[in-house]
Design an enzyme around this catalytic site. Structure first.
Site, PDB file in Angstrom:
ATOM      1  CG  ASP A 138      -1.932  -1.098   1.252  1.00 29.75           C
ATOM      2  OD1 ASP A 138      -2.346  -1.516   0.153  1.00 29.75           O
ATOM      3  OD2 ASP A 138      -2.306  -1.552   2.352  1.00 29.75           O
TER       4      ASP A 138
ATOM      5  CE1 TYR B   5       4.418  -6.517   4.709  1.00 30.99           C
ATOM      6  CE2 TYR B   5       4.080  -8.762   5.498  1.00 30.99           C
ATOM      7  CZ  TYR B   5       4.021  -7.822   4.477  1.00 30.99           C
ATOM      8  OH  TYR B   5       3.574  -8.199   3.239  1.00 30.99           O
TER       9      TYR B   5
END
Length: 292
Positions: free
Chosen positions: A44, A71
């Protein structure tokens, strides 16, 4: 757009915040004058970090890359959002304060195989449309199908009790929505939570430590400098071709060998260059994709 060189490989790009993964590909096409470029694993605009990009014929290898992801997500507790992050409509949810112990206890429930509902603002298809298209029309479905994903590890790496902010580190399977984990964590704790930042630290064999800034890839020479050989990136075993076998592979013919397991995927290599992807069948390596 003509290709000046027959480049084939992967560049480990560090995607900055504020642009889409498609923007990265567009900028690279303009910089290195090669049209055949594709990214793996969309990030994103809010997210930054590892974005492996396939150059030239390596675009046909994307499906063979390792799929595990890593992440680090930043979280603000006490709030919720329709997008599950700060780029959506954020509102206060609860004044409840959580402790470090509360978070660590709750995170245990998010390890292993879990079910999650993709965010309404995501690229998941629903009845022929992407969810974000429906969401922009104000038509958020109430029956978005749950997905099973696998979380290898999830760890609290920092917590500010006064500001009610935290950072978590996640190692997970392809298709895991970290925004959904953050949202569900907030619901589990009864205080709400939104994701305020996301850094992808790993995508298969690519890590943030050797990622290249997009601005550093200014021309074809720079792209060649940062190009990873597919032979070194793919996790499959390699079969080193003889000159005669190379000629056979060029014409799509199989290679005779008793090595490897039935149905095993194998890289056919000559002079450290990937020539084909093959699959073992009985006493042969059958070519599936040829690159020479």
């Amino acid at each position: 757009m003509s290709e000046q060189k027959d480049l084939m490989g992967f560049i480990n790009v560090f995607k900055p915040q504020g642009i889409t993964s498609h923007d990265v590909v567009s900028r690279l096409r303009k910089a290195i004058k090669i049209k055949q470029i594709g990214h793996t694993g969309t990030l994103d605009p809010l997210a930054e970090g590892v974005l492996p990009v396939a150059i030239g014929k390596a675009t046909r290898l994307i499906e063979y890359l390792e799929e595990g992801k890593g992440y680090i997500a930043s979280i603000q507790f006490g709030k919720i959002s329709d997008t599950y992050d700060i780029e959506g409509n954020v509102s206060n949810f609860s004044d409840k304060k959580v402790s470090e112990e509360d978070i660590k206890t709750a995170l245990v429930k998010f390890t292993g195989e879990i079910e999650q509902i993709p965010p309404a603002y995501s690229a998941v298809h629903y009845n022929g449309k992407r969810l974000y298209e429906l969401a922009r029309e104000g038509k958020i479905p109430e029956d978005i199908p749950k997905r099973k994903v696998f979380v290898e590890t999830i760890t609290l790496i920092s917590f500010n009790e006064e500001e009610q902010t935290a950072k978590i580190e996640v190692d997970c399977s392809k298709g895991t929505y970290i925004r959904s984990i953050v949202h569900d964590l907030g619901q589990e704790l009864g205080c709400g939570a939104v994701m305020t930042g996301l850094l992808r630290t790993k995508a298969g064999k690519f890590t943030v430590n050797n990622a290249v800034k997009l601005d550093d890839i200014t021309d074809l020479a720079a792209a060649e400098k940062y190009l990873h050989n597919p032979v070194e990136v793919l996790s499959y075993k390699s079969y080193r071709l003889s000159a005669d076998e190379l000629n056979k592979v060029k014409h799509g013919q199989s290679v005779i060998t008793k090595d490897y397991d039935e149905n095993e995927t194998v890289c056919l290599v000559y002079n450290n260059k990937l020539c084909a992807i093959a699959q073992k069948s009985e006493d042969k390596l059958l070519t599936k994709k040829v690159f020479i």
